[in-house]
Each structure stands twice: as structure tokens, then as C-alpha cells.
Design a protein around this motif. Structure first.
Motif, PDB file in Angstrom:
ATOM      1  N   HIS A 185     -15.242  -2.223 -10.605  1.00  0.00           N
ATOM      2  CA  HIS A 185     -15.824  -3.541 -10.862  1.00  0.00           C
ATOM      3  C   HIS A 185     -16.100  -4.244  -9.543  1.00  0.00           C
ATOM      4  N   SER A 186     -17.093  -5.083  -9.553  1.00  0.00           N
ATOM      5  CA  SER A 186     -17.402  -5.924  -8.395  1.00  0.00           C
ATOM      6  C   SER A 186     -17.050  -7.361  -8.776  1.00  0.00           C
ATOM      7  N   PHE A 187     -15.914  -7.832  -8.274  1.00  0.00           N
ATOM      8  CA  PHE A 187     -15.418  -9.151  -8.651  1.00  0.00           C
ATOM      9  C   PHE A 187     -15.957 -10.224  -7.709  1.00  0.00           C
ATOM     10  N   ASP A 188     -16.275 -11.364  -8.289  1.00  0.00           N
ATOM     11  CA  ASP A 188     -16.682 -12.524  -7.509  1.00  0.00           C
ATOM     12  C   ASP A 188     -15.458 -13.311  -7.038  1.00  0.00           C
ATOM     13  N   LEU A 189     -14.369 -13.194  -7.801  1.00  0.00           N
ATOM     14  CA  LEU A 189     -13.150 -13.943  -7.523  1.00  0.00           C
ATOM     15  C   LEU A 189     -11.943 -13.077  -7.838  1.00  0.00           C
ATOM     16  N   VAL A 190     -10.947 -13.119  -6.948  1.00  0.00           N
ATOM     17  CA  VAL A 190      -9.649 -12.507  -7.228  1.00  0.00           C
ATOM     18  C   VAL A 190      -8.595 -13.580  -7.006  1.00  0.00           C
ATOM     19  N   VAL A 191      -7.796 -13.813  -8.041  1.00  0.00           N
ATOM     20  CA  VAL A 191      -6.683 -14.756  -7.972  1.00  0.00           C
ATOM     21  C   VAL A 191      -5.421 -13.921  -8.077  1.00  0.00           C
ATOM     22  N   THR A 192      -4.524 -14.057  -7.106  1.00  0.00           N
ATOM     23  CA  THR A 192      -3.321 -13.232  -7.124  1.00  0.00           C
ATOM     24  C   THR A 192      -2.060 -14.035  -6.853  1.00  0.00           C
ATOM     25  N   ASP A 193      -1.000 -13.595  -7.493  1.00  0.00           N
ATOM     26  CA  ASP A 193       0.339 -14.101  -7.202  1.00  0.00           C
ATOM     27  C   ASP A 193       0.814 -13.366  -5.946  1.00  0.00           C
ATOM     28  N   ILE A 194       1.918 -13.805  -5.365  1.00  0.00           N
ATOM     29  CA  ILE A 194       2.474 -13.131  -4.187  1.00  0.00           C
ATOM     30  C   ILE A 194       3.535 -12.112  -4.594  1.00  0.00           C
ATOM     31  N   ARG A 195       4.543 -12.571  -5.326  1.00  0.00           N
ATOM     32  CA  ARG A 195       5.662 -11.676  -5.686  1.00  0.00           C
ATOM     33  C   ARG A 195       5.351 -10.917  -6.961  1.00  0.00           C
ATOM     34  N   MET A 196       5.172  -9.604  -6.785  1.00  0.00           N
ATOM     35  CA  MET A 196       4.888  -8.720  -7.922  1.00  0.00           C
ATOM     36  C   MET A 196       5.459  -7.350  -7.611  1.00  0.00           C
ATOM     37  N   PRO A 197       5.722  -6.546  -8.638  1.00  0.00           N
ATOM     38  CA  PRO A 197       6.206  -5.183  -8.401  1.00  0.00           C
ATOM     39  C   PRO A 197       5.064  -4.265  -7.933  1.00  0.00           C
ATOM     40  N   ASN A 198       5.424  -3.107  -7.465  1.00  0.00           N
ATOM     41  CA  ASN A 198       4.502  -2.033  -7.045  1.00  0.00           C
ATOM     42  C   ASN A 198       3.683  -2.374  -5.808  1.00  0.00           C
ATOM     43  N   MET A 199       2.936  -3.438  -5.832  1.00  0.00           N
ATOM     44  CA  MET A 199       2.204  -3.903  -4.658  1.00  0.00           C
ATOM     45  C   MET A 199       2.118  -5.411  -4.744  1.00  0.00           C
ATOM     46  N   HIS A 200       2.710  -6.092  -3.761  1.00  0.00           N
ATOM     47  CA  HIS A 200       2.725  -7.560  -3.806  1.00  0.00           C
ATOM     48  C   HIS A 200       1.357  -8.125  -3.416  1.00  0.00           C
ATOM     49  N   GLY A 201       1.203  -9.419  -3.674  1.00  0.00           N
ATOM     50  CA  GLY A 201      -0.081 -10.079  -3.467  1.00  0.00           C
ATOM     51  C   GLY A 201      -0.545 -10.123  -2.025  1.00  0.00           C
ATOM     52  N   HIS A 202       0.379 -10.240  -1.078  1.00  0.00           N
ATOM     53  CA  HIS A 202      -0.010 -10.280   0.330  1.00  0.00           C
ATOM     54  C   HIS A 202      -0.682  -8.964   0.716  1.00  0.00           C
ATOM     55  N   ALA A 203      -0.114  -7.850   0.303  1.00  0.00           N
ATOM     56  CA  ALA A 203      -0.708  -6.535   0.603  1.00  0.00           C
ATOM     57  C   ALA A 203      -2.070  -6.395  -0.074  1.00  0.00           C
ATOM     58  N   LEU A 204      -2.193  -6.907  -1.286  1.00  0.00           N
ATOM     59  CA  LEU A 204      -3.482  -6.872  -1.984  1.00  0.00           C
ATOM     60  C   LEU A 204      -4.520  -7.676  -1.212  1.00  0.00           C
ATOM     61  N   VAL A 205      -4.155  -8.860  -0.770  1.00  0.00           N
ATOM     62  CA  VAL A 205      -5.081  -9.711  -0.014  1.00  0.00           C
ATOM     63  C   VAL A 205      -5.551  -8.991   1.249  1.00  0.00           C
ATOM     64  N   VAL A 206      -4.631  -8.372   1.961  1.00  0.00           N
ATOM     65  CA  VAL A 206      -4.992  -7.642   3.185  1.00  0.00           C
ATOM     66  C   VAL A 206      -6.026  -6.567   2.862  1.00  0.00           C
ATOM     67  N   GLN A 207      -5.836  -5.848   1.759  1.00  0.00           N
ATOM     68  CA  GLN A 207      -6.795  -4.817   1.343  1.00  0.00           C
ATOM     69  C   GLN A 207      -8.140  -5.437   0.972  1.00  0.00           C
ATOM     70  N   LEU A 208      -8.117  -6.535   0.237  1.00  0.00           N
ATOM     71  CA  LEU A 208      -9.361  -7.189  -0.181  1.00  0.00           C
ATOM     72  C   LEU A 208     -10.186  -7.632   1.025  1.00  0.00           C
ATOM     73  N   LEU A 209      -9.503  -8.126   2.037  1.00  0.00           N
ATOM     74  CA  LEU A 209     -10.198  -8.652   3.208  1.00  0.00           C
ATOM     75  C   LEU A 209     -10.818  -7.560   4.081  1.00  0.00           C
ATOM     76  N   THR A 210     -10.492  -6.300   3.819  1.00  0.00           N
ATOM     77  CA  THR A 210     -11.129  -5.212   4.565  1.00  0.00           C
ATOM     78  C   THR A 210     -12.445  -4.780   3.921  1.00  0.00           C
ATOM     79  N   MET A 211     -12.733  -5.302   2.731  1.00  0.00           N
ATOM     80  CA  MET A 211     -13.966  -4.940   2.035  1.00  0.00           C
ATOM     81  C   MET A 211     -15.173  -5.478   2.803  1.00  0.00           C
TER      82      MET A 211
END
Length: 160
Positions: A48-74
Motif C-alpha cells: 500500500h502507498s499510505f498518505d499518513l502513518v500514525v504510530t504509537d511508540i511502545r509496541m511489541p515486535n517493533m516499536h514505533g521509533h524503529a518504524l518511524v526511522v524506517q518510514l523516513l528512509t522511503m
């Protein structure tokens, strides 16, 4: 004229906040999908090509900070908002420095949050559209100049 639909991904391991965010974003006109952690979100980003991603920080498996870092490399990252109860100045500074568009702390005024997200996504879309139009105009101008130059050369060369 109908407003364009934007696609949002809401990432939170807690179902109730995720559903509340999705409901409020839908009321603003977003189409929404949900993920329960960063790993699931990354998997969804592959299809999917998302226009918006809203994420929490504390989550299992992969936390939100790591997700944000990945998103910003796009190449063209979506608008990124962090929705969290973690009030840690170091994390806020780091996320903002990296390029997160907004950080909202719980408890949330969901109606105001959704309206703000619509404005951020609409502004981003307008900026991208304007940049594409400018690039097309520059390309057309360059092609026109090349054609004029070729015509001038053809006219000034001796005929056989």
C-alpha cells in the motif's frame, strides 16, 4: 468537487486507541487500515502507498521509533504522526529532528487530531503536486529551447 481520499495506516498494539484514531480519521474522509505493531505496519507498506502513518511508540515486535526511522528512509515518506503517552523529551527531540510531522500526547482530542492530519496530508499533497508541475514545466521549457536551437541551426546551415 469531491475531496480526494487519502489512505492512513494506524499502528497501535492497543485496539481501543487504534479504533478511535481510525474512526476519527474516517470522519475526516480518510480510508484507514490498522496494524498492531511496527513489523505488521512495514509488511503493509509493501502493498500500500499510505498518505499518513500514525504510530504509537511502545509496541511489541517493533516499536514505533524503529518504524518511524524506517518510514523516513522511503523516497517519498508519508506524513508521519506519533500518538503516544510516552512523554520523554529526548525521544520527542530525536523524532522531530529526524523529520516526524507531528507528535500528539494522550489523552487526545480525536476530532482536532483528525482535522490536523487532514490539513497536513492535504498540504503535503499540494506541495508534491506543485513540485511535479514545476518539474514538468521546466522539462517542457528545456525541450522547447532544444527544438528552437535545432531549428536555428538548421536555418543557419548552408543548404545543399
Amino acid at each position: 468537487m469531491e475531496q480526494p481520499k487519502f489512505l492512513a495506516l494506524v499502528v497501535d498494539d492497543e485496539e481501543i486507541p487504534r479504533q478511535m484514531l481510525e474512526f476519527s480519521l474516517r470522519s475526516e474522509g480518510f480510508e484507514c487500515l490498522g496494524a498492531s505493531d511496527g513489523a505488521q505496519a512495514l509488511s503493509m507498506l509493501e502493498s500500500h502507498s499510505f498518505d499518513l502513518v500514525v504510530t504509537d511508540i511502545r509496541m511489541p515486535n517493533m516499536h514505533g521509533h524503529a518504524l518511524v526511522v524506517q518510514l523516513l528512509t522511503m523516497e517519498h515518506p508519508p506524513v508521519i504522526a506519533v500518538h503516544t503517552s510516552v512523554v520523554e523529551p529526548r525521544i520527542v527531540k530525536d523524532l522531530m529532528r529526524r523529520g516526524v510531522d507531528d507528535i500528539v500526547f494522550k489523552p487526545t482530542d480525536y476530532k482536532a487530531f483528525a482535522a490536523k492530519m487532514m490539513m497536513l496530508v492535504s498540504r503535503r499533497r499540494l506541495t508534491v503536486d506543485n513540485a511535479q508541475q514545476s518539474k514538468q514545466t521546466a522539462t517542457q521549457a528545456s525541450n522547447s529551447e532544444d527544438a528552437e536551437s535545432d531549428a536555428t541551426k538548421a536555418l543557419s546551415s548552408p543548404s545543399a
